[in-house]
Design a protein around this motif. Structure first.
Motif, PDB file in Angstrom:
ATOM      1  N   ALA A 286       0.765  -1.195  -0.028  1.00  0.00           N
ATOM      2  CA  ALA A 286       0.179   0.048  -0.018  1.00  0.00           C
ATOM      3  C   ALA A 286       0.887   1.305   0.033  1.00  0.00           C
ATOM      4  CB  ALA A 286      -1.033  -0.045   1.274  1.00  0.00           C
ATOM      5  N   HIS A 287       1.887   1.141   0.825  1.00  0.00           N
ATOM      6  CA  HIS A 287       2.819   2.467   0.624  1.00  0.00           C
ATOM      7  C   HIS A 287       3.408   2.554  -0.546  1.00  0.00           C
ATOM      8  CE1 HIS A 287       2.550   4.056   4.890  1.00  0.00           C
ATOM      9  NE2 HIS A 287       2.820   2.754   5.337  1.00  0.00           N
ATOM     10  N   LEU A 288       3.762   1.498  -1.280  1.00  0.00           N
ATOM     11  CA  LEU A 288       4.430   1.525  -2.539  1.00  0.00           C
ATOM     12  C   LEU A 288       3.484   2.127  -3.470  1.00  0.00           C
ATOM     13  CD1 LEU A 288       6.275  -1.894  -3.083  1.00  0.00           C
ATOM     14  CD2 LEU A 288       7.338   0.424  -2.994  1.00  0.00           C
ATOM     15  N   VAL A 289       2.234   1.686  -3.576  1.00  0.00           N
ATOM     16  CA  VAL A 289       1.132   2.282  -4.420  1.00  0.00           C
ATOM     17  C   VAL A 289       0.915   3.612  -4.051  1.00  0.00           C
ATOM     18  CG1 VAL A 289      -1.074   2.174  -5.308  1.00  0.00           C
ATOM     19  CG2 VAL A 289       0.236  -0.024  -4.771  1.00  0.00           C
ATOM     20  N   SER A 290       0.824   3.993  -2.897  1.00  0.00           N
ATOM     21  CA  SER A 290       0.607   5.374  -2.362  1.00  0.00           C
ATOM     22  C   SER A 290       1.745   6.383  -2.936  1.00  0.00           C
ATOM     23  CB  SER A 290       0.333   5.400  -1.037  1.00  0.00           C
ATOM     24  OG  SER A 290      -0.870   4.621  -0.711  1.00  0.00           O
ATOM     25  N   GLY A 291       3.014   5.856  -3.289  1.00  0.00           N
ATOM     26  CA  GLY A 291       4.167   6.802  -3.647  1.00  0.00           C
ATOM     27  C   GLY A 291       4.914   7.116  -2.161  1.00  0.00           C
ATOM     28  N   ASN A 292       4.586   6.555  -1.277  1.00  0.00           N
ATOM     29  CA  ASN A 292       5.287   6.872   0.229  1.00  0.00           C
ATOM     30  C   ASN A 292       6.701   6.331   0.270  1.00  0.00           C
ATOM     31  OD1 ASN A 292       3.009   8.116   1.137  1.00  0.00           O
ATOM     32  ND2 ASN A 292       2.300   6.409   2.053  1.00  0.00           N
ATOM     33  N   ILE A 293       6.886   5.370  -0.303  1.00  0.00           N
ATOM     34  CA  ILE A 293       8.141   4.586  -0.522  1.00  0.00           C
ATOM     35  C   ILE A 293       8.352   4.126  -2.194  1.00  0.00           C
ATOM     36  CG2 ILE A 293       8.395   3.943   2.029  1.00  0.00           C
ATOM     37  CD1 ILE A 293       7.530   0.858   1.143  1.00  0.00           C
ATOM     38  N   THR A 294       9.742   3.683  -2.289  1.00  0.00           N
ATOM     39  CA  THR A 294       9.799   3.142  -3.707  1.00  0.00           C
ATOM     40  C   THR A 294      10.866   2.060  -3.571  1.00  0.00           C
ATOM     41  OG1 THR A 294      12.064   4.169  -4.105  1.00  0.00           O
ATOM     42  CG2 THR A 294      10.186   5.521  -4.611  1.00  0.00           C
ATOM     43  N   GLY A 295      10.923   1.324  -2.600  1.00  0.00           N
ATOM     44  CA  GLY A 295      11.677   0.343  -2.213  1.00  0.00           C
ATOM     45  C   GLY A 295      13.207   0.240  -2.098  1.00  0.00           C
ATOM     46  N   LYS A 296      13.818   1.642  -1.887  1.00  0.00           N
ATOM     47  CA  LYS A 296      15.015   1.632  -1.781  1.00  0.00           C
ATOM     48  C   LYS A 296      15.688   1.470  -0.608  1.00  0.00           C
ATOM     49  CE  LYS A 296      15.700   4.993  -5.922  1.00  0.00           C
ATOM     50  NZ  LYS A 296      16.118   6.292  -6.322  1.00  0.00           N
ATOM     51  N   ALA A 297      16.998   0.881  -0.432  1.00  0.00           N
ATOM     52  CA  ALA A 297      17.620   0.760   0.804  1.00  0.00           C
ATOM     53  C   ALA A 297      17.396   2.024   1.797  1.00  0.00           C
ATOM     54  CB  ALA A 297      18.759   0.252   0.684  1.00  0.00           C
ATOM     55  N   GLY A 298      17.191   1.909   2.912  1.00  0.00           N
ATOM     56  CA  GLY A 298      17.105   3.081   3.787  1.00  0.00           C
ATOM     57  C   GLY A 298      15.833   3.586   4.028  1.00  0.00           C
ATOM     58  N   GLU A 299      15.001   3.765   3.098  1.00  0.00           N
ATOM     59  CA  GLU A 299      13.337   4.108   3.138  1.00  0.00           C
ATOM     60  C   GLU A 299      13.046   3.442   4.614  1.00  0.00           C
ATOM     61  OE1 GLU A 299      12.082   5.379  -1.191  1.00  0.00           O
ATOM     62  OE2 GLU A 299      11.806   3.228  -0.676  1.00  0.00           O
ATOM     63  N   THR A 300      12.033   3.994   5.146  1.00  0.00           N
ATOM     64  CA  THR A 300      11.108   3.402   6.104  1.00  0.00           C
ATOM     65  C   THR A 300       9.527   3.549   6.024  1.00  0.00           C
ATOM     66  OG1 THR A 300      11.178   5.322   7.633  1.00  0.00           O
ATOM     67  CG2 THR A 300      13.047   3.975   8.022  1.00  0.00           C
ATOM     68  N   PHE A 301       8.827   2.935   6.860  1.00  0.00           N
ATOM     69  CA  PHE A 301       7.311   2.880   6.553  1.00  0.00           C
ATOM     70  C   PHE A 301       6.715   2.415   7.690  1.00  0.00           C
ATOM     71  CE2 PHE A 301       8.374  -1.225   4.986  1.00  0.00           C
ATOM     72  CZ  PHE A 301       7.270  -1.887   5.313  1.00  0.00           C
ATOM     73  N   LEU A 302       5.722   2.921   8.092  1.00  0.00           N
ATOM     74  CA  LEU A 302       4.666   2.100   9.183  1.00  0.00           C
ATOM     75  C   LEU A 302       3.857   1.316   8.849  1.00  0.00           C
ATOM     76  CD1 LEU A 302       3.798   5.783  10.964  1.00  0.00           C
ATOM     77  CD2 LEU A 302       5.097   3.871  11.946  1.00  0.00           C
ATOM     78  N   ALA A 303       4.024   0.205   9.626  1.00  0.00           N
ATOM     79  CA  ALA A 303       3.035  -0.837   9.189  1.00  0.00           C
ATOM     80  C   ALA A 303       2.073  -1.124  10.202  1.00  0.00           C
ATOM     81  CB  ALA A 303       3.864  -2.358   8.986  1.00  0.00           C
ATOM     82  N   GLY A 304       0.902  -0.426  10.611  1.00  0.00           N
ATOM     83  CA  GLY A 304       0.082  -0.759  11.350  1.00  0.00           C
ATOM     84  C   GLY A 304       0.539  -0.936  12.820  1.00  0.00           C
ATOM     85  N   LYS A 305      -0.132  -2.068  13.567  1.00  0.00           N
ATOM     86  CA  LYS A 305       0.402  -2.571  14.716  1.00  0.00           C
ATOM     87  C   LYS A 305       1.740  -3.054  14.938  1.00  0.00           C
ATOM     88  CE  LYS A 305      -1.279  -7.339  13.606  1.00  0.00           C
ATOM     89  NZ  LYS A 305      -2.160  -8.310  14.134  1.00  0.00           N
ATOM     90  N   LEU A 306       2.354  -3.112  13.790  1.00  0.00           N
ATOM     91  CA  LEU A 306       3.764  -3.751  13.964  1.00  0.00           C
ATOM     92  C   LEU A 306       4.797  -2.876  14.014  1.00  0.00           C
ATOM     93  CD1 LEU A 306       3.341  -6.611  11.138  1.00  0.00           C
ATOM     94  CD2 LEU A 306       3.321  -6.762  13.456  1.00  0.00           C
ATOM     95  N   GLY A 307       4.546  -1.523  13.754  1.00  0.00           N
ATOM     96  CA  GLY A 307       5.533  -0.320  14.047  1.00  0.00           C
ATOM     97  C   GLY A 307       6.142   0.024  12.729  1.00  0.00           C
ATOM     98  N   ARG A 308       7.378   0.475  12.828  1.00  0.00           N
ATOM     99  CA  ARG A 308       8.163   1.081  11.653  1.00  0.00           C
ATOM    100  C   ARG A 308       9.156   0.103  11.181  1.00  0.00           C
ATOM    101  NH1 ARG A 308       8.486   5.820   9.312  1.00  0.00           N
ATOM    102  NH2 ARG A 308       7.584   6.776  10.804  1.00  0.00           N
TER     103      ARG A 308
END
Length: 335
Positions: A286-308
């Protein structure tokens, strides 16, 4: 017993905060996404649990999810499903591959039309996907399996591996690390005599386990790094003369292995929570589709209850270390 009002209020506040956090994350994601989960095998209990995690995450982010897949784990069995999902113009495909290369040409078509591809559990070649959600560090899994078996058989004796399919990326990677672990000092008295393949089929895995025990009368242990294989092997072992004499360990779910731990067939085994794996993959997609990340090393994202989570080399994200289950803790888990 009556709950203390302050405790009740605190629990309510924590629950509200957790809900608010999930809602905040959902606002950062596009709404109404179409996300499909393509497991190795639709009737595999492990995949069903992973699929439940996909469904849970999809509800949280208001996405539409579906799980489709073949009834067998053949290398080409997933091709038709990928083509169908491409035709449906899914926003993202999450898949566990039966073969690292067979799907790549079809996944490239999906990516060319804008569909994000996230591999989970069993990877594909890097040009066939953007990210790979790994259940745990592959080296750690492989080495931990040998370390656990060594402890259970006293560091000496012949053992075999009961794997899934010969082309399964995750299985082969773990086995490669098992072999490397065996080359370390301290394992001189342990010998791997055979790698057998049950093709993630219950009956074939049962027969392969039976065959190993008959072909190698000095066998001290079996590692089955597949949930189908370990449960099938345990079923055979539990009613055979080898029960209590041959150690069985590997990767299984607590619910499928609980009875075998209780009756003494299995002492200890390992796994992660497959539901969390599907859940994490859905948020990544979902973050990829939304443009929040591109899959490059070093990027971070939040995954609901699991955290960052952080993206590593080659787009890999690691869920976390496996848990060892035994009679002392297995009843604390329900999956």
């Amino acid at each position: 017993m009556t709950s203390h009002p302050l405790l009740t209020r605190r629990i309510a506040v924590l629950a509200f905060a957790a809900t608010a956090t999930l809602a905040s994350q959902a606002q950062d994601l596009k709404q109404g996404l179409k996300i499909a989960f393509l497991p190795k095998q639709i009737n595999n209990p492990y995949n069903a649990i992973a699929g439940s995690g996909v469904e849970t995450a999809a509800r949280e982010i208001q996405a539409n999810s579906q799980m489709v897949g073949p009834s067998d784990a053949g290398a080409s069995s997933q091709v038709g499903y990928v083509n169908t999902l491409v035709t449906q113009k899914q926003n993202a495909i999450i898949l566990a591959a039966n073969d690292p290369n067979a799907l790549v040409p079809y996944l490239k078509k999906a990516q060319a039309q804008g569909t994000r591809v996230v591999a989970v559990d069993s990877d594909v070649a890097a040009d066939g996907r953007t990210m790979f959600i790994n259940q745990a560090n592959s080296e750690g899994i492989g080495r931990a399996q040998v370390q656990l078996l060594a402890r259970l058989i006293g560091g000496k004796g012949e053992f075999a591996i009961l794997s899934a399919t010969p082309n399964a990326t995750n299985q082969n990677t773990w086995i490669r690390w098992m072999r490397k672990e065996l080359r370390k000092p301290g394992y001189q008295r342990m010998r791997l005599v055979k790698v057998a393949y049950g093709n993630d089929d219950d009956q074939k895995s049962f027969v392969e386990a039976q065959g190993l025990l008959q072909a190698y009368p000095k066998l001290k242990g079996i590692i089955a790094p597949t949930t189908v294989g370990i449960s099938a092997a345990a079923r055979y072992l539990s009613s055979s003369p080898f029960k209590g004499k041959v150690v069985l360990t590997g990767l299984g779910t607590p619910n499928q292995m609980r009875a075998f731990v209780r009756n003494g067939t299995v002492t200890a085994f390992q796994l992660w929570n497959p539901s969390d794996l599907g859940y994490l993959a859905t948020y990544a997609a979902a973050h990829l589709v939304s443009g929040n990340i591109t899959g490059k090393a070093g990027e971070t994202f939040l995954a609901g209850k699991l955290g960052r989570y952080a993206v590593g080399r080659r787009g890999e994200v690691i869920l976390g270390p496996p848990t060892t289950f035994d009679a002392g803790n297995i009843d604390q888990f329900n999956f």
